[in-house]
Motif scaffolding. Structure first.
Motif, PDB file in Angstrom:
ATOM      1  N   VAL A 415      -2.501  -6.384   1.818  1.00 30.36           N
ATOM      2  CA  VAL A 415      -3.544  -5.827   0.958  1.00 30.36           C
ATOM      3  C   VAL A 415      -3.593  -6.650  -0.322  1.00 30.36           C
ATOM      4  N   LYS A 416      -4.789  -7.060  -0.692  1.00 29.92           N
ATOM      5  CA  LYS A 416      -4.989  -7.694  -1.991  1.00 29.92           C
ATOM      6  C   LYS A 416      -5.909  -6.804  -2.814  1.00 29.92           C
ATOM      7  N   ASP A 417      -5.365  -6.215  -3.861  1.00 29.49           N
ATOM      8  CA  ASP A 417      -6.119  -5.308  -4.730  1.00 29.49           C
ATOM      9  C   ASP A 417      -6.058  -5.860  -6.139  1.00 29.49           C
ATOM     10  N   GLY A 418      -7.101  -6.599  -6.537  1.00 29.60           N
ATOM     11  CA  GLY A 418      -7.044  -7.283  -7.822  1.00 29.60           C
ATOM     12  C   GLY A 418      -5.984  -8.364  -7.779  1.00 29.60           C
ATOM     13  N   SER A 419      -5.067  -8.353  -8.736  1.00 26.94           N
ATOM     14  CA  SER A 419      -4.001  -9.360  -8.768  1.00 26.94           C
ATOM     15  C   SER A 419      -2.777  -8.915  -7.971  1.00 26.94           C
ATOM     16  N   GLN A 420      -2.762  -7.693  -7.482  1.00 24.15           N
ATOM     17  CA  GLN A 420      -1.621  -7.176  -6.748  1.00 24.15           C
ATOM     18  C   GLN A 420      -1.768  -7.439  -5.250  1.00 24.15           C
ATOM     19  N   ILE A 421      -0.765  -8.061  -4.664  1.00 27.39           N
ATOM     20  CA  ILE A 421      -0.781  -8.381  -3.232  1.00 27.39           C
ATOM     21  C   ILE A 421       0.454  -7.791  -2.565  1.00 27.39           C
ATOM     22  N   THR A 422       0.230  -7.064  -1.483  1.00 22.67           N
ATOM     23  CA  THR A 422       1.311  -6.475  -0.702  1.00 22.67           C
ATOM     24  C   THR A 422       1.233  -7.020   0.716  1.00 22.67           C
ATOM     25  N   GLU A 423       2.357  -7.536   1.237  1.00 21.08           N
ATOM     26  CA  GLU A 423       2.373  -8.090   2.590  1.00 21.08           C
ATOM     27  C   GLU A 423       3.556  -7.521   3.382  1.00 21.08           C
ATOM     28  N   ARG A 424       3.343  -7.326   4.688  1.00 22.70           N
ATOM     29  CA  ARG A 424       4.402  -6.893   5.586  1.00 22.70           C
ATOM     30  C   ARG A 424       4.320  -7.715   6.873  1.00 22.70           C
ATOM     31  N   ILE A 425       5.487  -8.200   7.385  1.00 25.93           N
ATOM     32  CA  ILE A 425       5.523  -8.855   8.685  1.00 25.93           C
ATOM     33  C   ILE A 425       6.810  -8.456   9.390  1.00 25.93           C
ATOM     34  N   THR A 426       6.689  -8.030  10.646  1.00 26.33           N
ATOM     35  CA  THR A 426       7.840  -7.510  11.370  1.00 26.33           C
ATOM     36  C   THR A 426       7.588  -7.576  12.867  1.00 26.33           C
ATOM     37  N   ASP A 427       8.678  -7.604  13.639  1.00 32.02           N
ATOM     38  CA  ASP A 427       8.529  -7.533  15.085  1.00 32.02           C
ATOM     39  C   ASP A 427       8.789  -6.115  15.596  1.00 32.02           C
ATOM     40  N   GLN A 428       8.913  -5.163  14.657  1.00 34.27           N
ATOM     41  CA  GLN A 428       9.154  -3.766  14.997  1.00 34.27           C
ATOM     42  C   GLN A 428       7.909  -2.925  14.700  1.00 34.27           C
ATOM     43  N   ASP A 429       7.833  -1.770  15.358  1.00 40.20           N
ATOM     44  CA  ASP A 429       6.789  -0.817  14.982  1.00 40.20           C
ATOM     45  C   ASP A 429       6.974  -0.437  13.517  1.00 40.20           C
ATOM     46  N   PHE A 430       5.877  -0.126  12.857  1.00 37.14           N
ATOM     47  CA  PHE A 430       5.991   0.207  11.435  1.00 37.14           C
ATOM     48  C   PHE A 430       4.849   1.124  11.009  1.00 37.14           C
ATOM     49  N   SER A 431       5.031   1.705   9.878  1.00 38.03           N
ATOM     50  CA  SER A 431       3.983   2.522   9.252  1.00 38.03           C
ATOM     51  C   SER A 431       4.201   2.482   7.754  1.00 38.03           C
ATOM     52  N   PHE A 432       3.192   2.088   7.027  1.00 37.54           N
ATOM     53  CA  PHE A 432       3.297   2.169   5.570  1.00 37.54           C
ATOM     54  C   PHE A 432       1.913   2.372   4.966  1.00 37.54           C
ATOM     55  N   SER A 433       1.891   2.896   3.776  1.00 32.80           N
ATOM     56  CA  SER A 433       0.628   3.250   3.132  1.00 32.80           C
ATOM     57  C   SER A 433       0.760   3.101   1.635  1.00 32.80           C
ATOM     58  N   GLY A 434      -0.370   3.222   0.957  1.00 32.86           N
ATOM     59  CA  GLY A 434      -0.337   3.118  -0.488  1.00 32.86           C
ATOM     60  C   GLY A 434      -1.697   3.345  -1.106  1.00 32.86           C
ATOM     61  N   PRO A 435      -1.735   3.446  -2.435  1.00 31.40           N
ATOM     62  CA  PRO A 435      -3.002   3.614  -3.144  1.00 31.40           C
ATOM     63  C   PRO A 435      -3.601   2.260  -3.495  1.00 31.40           C
ATOM     64  N   PHE A 436      -4.881   2.251  -3.778  1.00 31.23           N
ATOM     65  CA  PHE A 436      -5.526   1.073  -4.349  1.00 31.23           C
ATOM     66  C   PHE A 436      -6.674   1.553  -5.233  1.00 31.23           C
ATOM     67  N   ARG A 437      -7.343   0.640  -5.857  1.00 28.34           N
ATOM     68  CA  ARG A 437      -8.427   0.989  -6.790  1.00 28.34           C
ATOM     69  C   ARG A 437      -7.915   1.964  -7.843  1.00 28.34           C
ATOM     70  N   ASP A 438      -6.785   1.549  -8.491  1.00 28.62           N
ATOM     71  CA  ASP A 438      -6.176   2.341  -9.563  1.00 28.62           C
ATOM     72  C   ASP A 438      -5.821   3.754  -9.105  1.00 28.62           C
ATOM     73  N   GLY A 439      -5.402   3.858  -7.852  1.00 26.65           N
ATOM     74  CA  GLY A 439      -4.942   5.138  -7.347  1.00 26.65           C
ATOM     75  C   GLY A 439      -6.020   6.081  -6.870  1.00 26.65           C
ATOM     76  N   LEU A 440      -7.287   5.656  -6.904  1.00 22.69           N
ATOM     77  CA  LEU A 440      -8.385   6.543  -6.522  1.00 22.69           C
ATOM     78  C   LEU A 440      -8.669   6.517  -5.025  1.00 22.69           C
ATOM     79  N   SER A 441      -8.163   5.486  -4.336  1.00 21.31           N
ATOM     80  CA  SER A 441      -8.339   5.408  -2.894  1.00 21.31           C
ATOM     81  C   SER A 441      -6.989   5.162  -2.233  1.00 21.31           C
ATOM     82  N   HIS A 442      -6.976   5.322  -0.891  1.00 18.97           N
ATOM     83  CA  HIS A 442      -5.710   5.266  -0.178  1.00 18.97           C
ATOM     84  C   HIS A 442      -5.890   4.504   1.137  1.00 18.97           C
ATOM     85  N   TYR A 443      -4.876   3.746   1.520  1.00 20.70           N
ATOM     86  CA  TYR A 443      -4.906   3.035   2.793  1.00 20.70           C
ATOM     87  C   TYR A 443      -3.616   3.318   3.555  1.00 20.70           C
TER      88      TYR A 443
END
Length: 505
Positions: A415-443
């Motif tokens: 996820v690239k939200d403005g200057s903040q970039i979050t990346e995940r890479i894995t060979d396992q199943d995964f689940s993660f989430s977070g806010p964006f747009r200053d906390g007003l939206s969610h992914y």
């Protein structure tokens, strides 16, 4: 003592009334439906943005239905001819509403010319149950709910209720009478009106793309054909209020122009409108008639009929730019407000370019814009034909994970939200989430392969609860416009085949 007590009581009563009125007004504003530039016909943007104009700064006003909204582009008119204008069209705008908003507009502006789209002079269609308003109640309210409270609006509301007895005049001042059930539907847009108006306004114009539609064909009729055609009757209220518009423009010394855009109009409608225009000495430019259709070199496959793309709108607008300059003597003048609307216009064009981008290079270049939040999802196979060019452009966007040598079965998301970039890479199943747009939206991202049946496995990317991910080879990119609070486009770069095709999903 009695006098002081009465004064205190009067003060308390006055304060109570003022506070009550404040909260009633606030609730009414919340409850009214909003239509911004993250929707197709942004009536709330159109009418509230009009009130922000400098007084007597507009020389040309456009009125009419959705045909007008996406045909008359004030930004092009200003950038090319220096003419200041505003588009006060709205979806299914009946002649009744056009007249009411002309009245309202003349409180703030002194236009030299008014251009009126004539599409709604005749019966709009048979898909609704109509009365003499010749449009749905929702279409009336999209325009009238935004009008400032005044004696004029009260008179207009009473006239609407007379023409359409199912409506309540008072509800145009107390929208809670009409929208009291909207409490359960209220969302962010109901509380962020100012920001949405600022981000969207293009002087009332709506930008449409549409791509190329080879099935669109049209042969315009001739004036000679229309001379022998049977004229279709206008809707009674439409004819009545067209008379009022003609009279008001004459009274105010405003030149009125009637027009109809390319829309495959039945010849009988042209005939009755032309008869009216000739009888009242009002110029009429109908682009369904061959003289004007060919004059603007209209191409229905790209420019489109009824609701033109921005290409078609530019042709129609340029016709009026020349007409207003050469025939009506409308002179250019500077207006700083067109700087902001120009920025909004260019951003809308970029959104359309993203929706119709034909290759990954064009797409990734357009994404060099911090207005967008980017979601990247590569859940299965994506490295076989991932080119250096694509990878380097992902690096240029700020992503840092090297994907070219990743084996099948490794899952990547970012996820690239403005200057903040979050990346995940894995060979396992995964689940993660977070806010964006200053906390007003969610992914949220999720890969769950615990079930053996491939169709039952989970490959998910959700944005504000809506699903945008899927099991597919390649790299999926979802582009979210933070200003308009909406997903602009979703594409898949199939970097796992030699052709490295890009598809819009």
């Amino acid at each position: 003592m009695m006098g002081k007590s009465r004064i205190k009581l009067a003060v308390k009563f006055t304060v109570f009334v003022l506070v009550t009125c404040f909260f009633v007004n606030m609730v009414n504003e919340w409850l009214k439906p909003k239509y911004y530039y993250n929707q197709t016909w942004p009536a709330t943007n159109t009418f509230l943005d009009f009130y922000k104009l400098e007084k007597n700064s507009v020389d040309v006003l456009f009125f009419g239905s959705s045909h007008a909204v996406c045909s008359f582009n004030p930004q092009v008119l200003y950038d090319t001819y220096g003419i200041t204008s505003y588009n006060l069209g709205s979806e299914q705008q009946s002649m009744v509403v056009s007249y009411f908003w002309l009245q309202e507009a003349l409180k703030y502006q002194q236009p030299k010319v008014v251009v009126l789209d004539t599409y709604m002079l005749h019966k709009f269609g048979a898909v609704f149950v109509y009365n003499e308003m010749n449009c749905s109640e929702g279409a009336v309210r999209k325009a009238m709910d935004c009008m400032r409270p005044s004696l004029t609006k009260w008179q207009d509301a009473k006239e609407i209720a007379r023409i359409d007895p199912t409506q309540n005049a008072l509800s145009y001042f107390l929208p809670n009478l009409r929208y009291h059930t909207r409490w359960t539907e209220l969302g962010e847009d109901d509380f962020t009106e100012s920001a949405m108006i600022d981000h969207g306004g293009i002087k009332g114009f709506t930008v449409l793309g549409g791509g190329v539609d080879e099935s669109q064909t049209y042969t315009p009729f001739t004036e000679a054909d229309a001379a022998t055609a049977e004229a279709d009757a206008m809707v009674g209220s439409a004819a009545e209020y067209l008379d009022k518009i003609v009279s008001l423009c004459s009274e105010k010394g405003i030149d009125l122009i009637l027009t109809n855009i390319p829309c495959a109009e039945p010849i009988g409608r042209y005939a009755s409108t032309k008869q009216y225009a000739d009888a009242h000495g009002v110029p009429y430019y109908d682009f369904n008639e061959e003289t004007y259709y060919y004059a603007i070199n209209y191409d229905p496959t790209r420019d489109l009929l009824s609701h033109p793309s921005y290409f078609g709108a530019e042709k129609i607008t340029n016709f009026f730019g020349q007409l207003l300059t050469e025939t009506y003597g409308v002179a250019p003048r500077e207006d700083a407000s067109f700087i902001k609307s120009g920025e909004n216009y260019q951003h809308q064009l970029k959104n359309i370019q993203l929706q119709y981008a034909s290759d990954s290079v064009q797409l990734l270049n357009l994404l060099q814009d911090d207005t967008y939040t980017l979601f990247v999802f590569a859940p299965t196979s994506y490295s076989s034909y991932l080119s250096d060019d694509v990878m380097n452009r992902l690096f240029a966007l700020g992503f840092t994970t090297e994907l070219r040598d990743m084996p099948d079965g490794w899952h990547y998301c970012a996820v690239k939200d403005g200057s903040q970039i979050t990346e995940r890479i894995t060979d396992q199943d995964f689940s993660f989430s977070g806010p964006f747009r200053d906390g007003l939206s969610h992914y949220s991202f999720c890969v769950d392969t615990t079930l053996m049946i491939p169709e039952s496995q989970t490959y998910s990317l959700k944005i504000d609860g809506a699903e945008y991910g899927r099991r597919a080879d390649g790299i999926q990119i979802v582009v979210y416009d933070r200003n308009l609070k909406t997903v602009v486009t979703k594409v898949t770069l199939n970097t796992n085949n030699e052709e490295a095709t890009m598809t819009h999903n």
